[in-house]
Motif scaffolding. Structure first.
Motif, PDB file in Angstrom:
ATOM      1  N   UNK A   7     -27.003  13.341  16.057  1.00  0.00           N
ATOM      2  CA  UNK A   7     -25.866  14.108  16.569  1.00  0.00           C
ATOM      3  C   UNK A   7     -24.782  14.311  15.750  1.00  0.00           C
ATOM      4  N   UNK A   8     -25.042  15.157  14.958  1.00  0.00           N
ATOM      5  CA  UNK A   8     -23.534  15.226  14.081  1.00  0.00           C
ATOM      6  C   UNK A   8     -22.475  16.091  14.707  1.00  0.00           C
ATOM      7  N   UNK A   9     -21.311  16.345  14.412  1.00  0.00           N
ATOM      8  CA  UNK A   9     -20.716  17.432  14.154  1.00  0.00           C
ATOM      9  C   UNK A   9     -20.357  18.379  12.878  1.00  0.00           C
ATOM     10  N   UNK A  10     -20.099  20.030  11.981  1.00  0.00           N
ATOM     11  CA  UNK A  10     -20.421  20.829  11.203  1.00  0.00           C
ATOM     12  C   UNK A  10     -19.326  21.505  10.946  1.00  0.00           C
ATOM     13  N   UNK A  11     -18.283  20.320  10.400  1.00  0.00           N
ATOM     14  CA  UNK A  11     -17.351  21.061   9.825  1.00  0.00           C
ATOM     15  C   UNK A  11     -17.543  21.533   8.624  1.00  0.00           C
ATOM     16  N   UNK A  65     -29.249  31.595   3.363  1.00  0.00           N
ATOM     17  CA  UNK A  65     -28.140  31.630   3.716  1.00  0.00           C
ATOM     18  C   UNK A  65     -27.333  30.993   2.314  1.00  0.00           C
ATOM     19  N   UNK A  66     -25.738  31.373   2.475  1.00  0.00           N
ATOM     20  CA  UNK A  66     -24.789  31.235   2.561  1.00  0.00           C
ATOM     21  C   UNK A  66     -23.639  30.552   2.720  1.00  0.00           C
ATOM     22  N   UNK A  67     -22.837  29.650   1.599  1.00  0.00           N
ATOM     23  CA  UNK A  67     -21.469  29.784   2.577  1.00  0.00           C
ATOM     24  C   UNK A  67     -19.973  30.337   2.022  1.00  0.00           C
ATOM     25  N   UNK A  68     -20.445  31.584   1.290  1.00  0.00           N
ATOM     26  CA  UNK A  68     -19.539  32.475   0.730  1.00  0.00           C
ATOM     27  C   UNK A  68     -18.182  32.349   1.487  1.00  0.00           C
ATOM     28  N   UNK A  69     -18.933  32.481   2.949  1.00  0.00           N
ATOM     29  CA  UNK A  69     -17.625  33.278   3.792  1.00  0.00           C
ATOM     30  C   UNK A  69     -16.730  31.978   4.110  1.00  0.00           C
ATOM     31  N   UNK A  70     -17.095  30.495   3.870  1.00  0.00           N
ATOM     32  CA  UNK A  70     -16.131  29.745   3.716  1.00  0.00           C
ATOM     33  C   UNK A  70     -15.552  29.812   2.483  1.00  0.00           C
ATOM     34  N   UNK A  71     -16.138  30.641   1.524  1.00  0.00           N
ATOM     35  CA  UNK A  71     -15.234  30.637   0.160  1.00  0.00           C
ATOM     36  C   UNK A  71     -15.731  29.827  -0.707  1.00  0.00           C
ATOM     37  N   UNK A  94     -24.858  24.158   7.696  1.00  0.00           N
ATOM     38  CA  UNK A  94     -24.549  23.249   8.111  1.00  0.00           C
ATOM     39  C   UNK A  94     -26.040  22.695   7.983  1.00  0.00           C
ATOM     40  N   UNK A  95     -26.899  22.982   9.241  1.00  0.00           N
ATOM     41  CA  UNK A  95     -28.259  22.388   9.216  1.00  0.00           C
ATOM     42  C   UNK A  95     -29.359  22.766   7.996  1.00  0.00           C
ATOM     43  N   UNK A  96     -29.947  23.521   7.450  1.00  0.00           N
ATOM     44  CA  UNK A  96     -29.826  23.459   6.427  1.00  0.00           C
ATOM     45  C   UNK A  96     -29.570  23.201   5.200  1.00  0.00           C
ATOM     46  N   UNK A  97     -27.934  22.803   5.287  1.00  0.00           N
ATOM     47  CA  UNK A  97     -26.994  21.883   4.309  1.00  0.00           C
ATOM     48  C   UNK A  97     -27.822  20.376   4.184  1.00  0.00           C
ATOM     49  N   UNK A  98     -28.163  19.628   5.421  1.00  0.00           N
ATOM     50  CA  UNK A  98     -28.946  18.574   5.852  1.00  0.00           C
ATOM     51  C   UNK A  98     -30.081  18.336   5.619  1.00  0.00           C
ATOM     52  N   UNK A  99     -30.606  19.671   5.621  1.00  0.00           N
ATOM     53  CA  UNK A  99     -31.947  19.071   5.487  1.00  0.00           C
ATOM     54  C   UNK A  99     -32.418  18.990   3.955  1.00  0.00           C
ATOM     55  N   UNK A 100     -31.414  19.842   3.062  1.00  0.00           N
ATOM     56  CA  UNK A 100     -31.785  20.229   1.708  1.00  0.00           C
ATOM     57  C   UNK A 100     -31.706  18.140   1.518  1.00  0.00           C
TER      58      UNK A 100
END
Length: 229
Positions: A7-11, A65-71, A94-100
């Motif tokens: 169980x994780x947050x997603x900021x 996907x990309x985080x470009x929408x977050x800067x 966030x799930x994709x980043x954590x997977x990597x």
């Protein structure tokens, strides 16, 4: 059988490239999240992810996907299979980043609308069935302290203390009993995913460990791991 739940947050601040000047301040939270994600991978390299996003859009398998929408134009993928980039909601990114980071092979993301009633969360859990490794993403109240994103609410501390205690005891009954109206008033976007988790793990028999629980930026963030006893 569900062998392990994280169980994780997603900021977005979890990602160093997005945290910028706050990267050091986020280090403890980030390390707790990565530790939980690695433990999930040790249970299975293929994860099922539960998150919340308005309208509960379908997330394609193997999507990128990309985080470009977050800067920051930082790309992520939901699997090791190369796929064309598409617009992904925050939980999937966030799930994709954590997977990597955790060396997992793939993540299948299932989203619920944040306003999904409790009974429908339980039904959603039944439809998902059981999986060896489940990642649940969601934040607590966004109303901790006068500088919080949602504005201060004195009920936030008690609400997130209850979430921390429920996660520490693998108490699915307490999660299932969360009041959707109160959670919405407190800006707790994790309520619906947590109630899906309550349905998935209703059979009990799990040990639990909380790796992190605090509100460093006025938002409640909880990191916990549940394992089959």
């Amino acid at each position: 059988m569900i062998r392990r739940v994280a169980v994780l947050p997603q900021p977005p601040l979890l990602i160093p490239e997005l945290a910028a000047g706050a990267a050091a301040e986020c280090a403890e939270l980030r390390e707790a999240c990565l530790a939980a994600a690695r433990r999930l991978t040790s249970a299975s390299p293929d994860w099922v992810v539960i998150g919340a996003a308005a309208g509960a859009p379908a997330v394609p398998e193997h999507a990128s996907g990309s985080f470009r929408g977050f800067g920051v134009d930082l790309g992520v993928s939901l699997s090791r299979v190369t796929a064309p980039e598409t617009e992904l909601p925050l939980p999937a990114l966030v799930a994709g980043w954590l997977r990597e980071q955790a060396g997992a092979s793939s993540v299948r993301v299932h989203l619920v609308d944040p306003d999904t009633p409790s009974g429908q969360c339980e039904q959603f859990a039944r439809e998902l069935g059981e999986h060896p490794a489940v990642l649940v993403l969601g934040d607590g109240s966004s109303r901790h302290g006068p500088r919080s994103p949602g504005g201060e609410d004195e009920r936030a501390e008690g609400f997130d203390a209850g979430i921390r205690d429920a996660l520490a005891k693998a108490d699915t009954g307490a999660l299932a009993a969360l009041d959707p109206a109160l959670a919405a008033e407190l800006g707790a976007g994790g309520r619906a995913p947590w109630q899906v988790l309550a349905g998935l793990a209703a059979d009990g028999g799990r040990t639990a460990e909380v790796l992190y629980s605090a509100a460093p930026f006025g938002v409640g963030y909880h990191v916990a791991v549940w394992e089959q006893a």
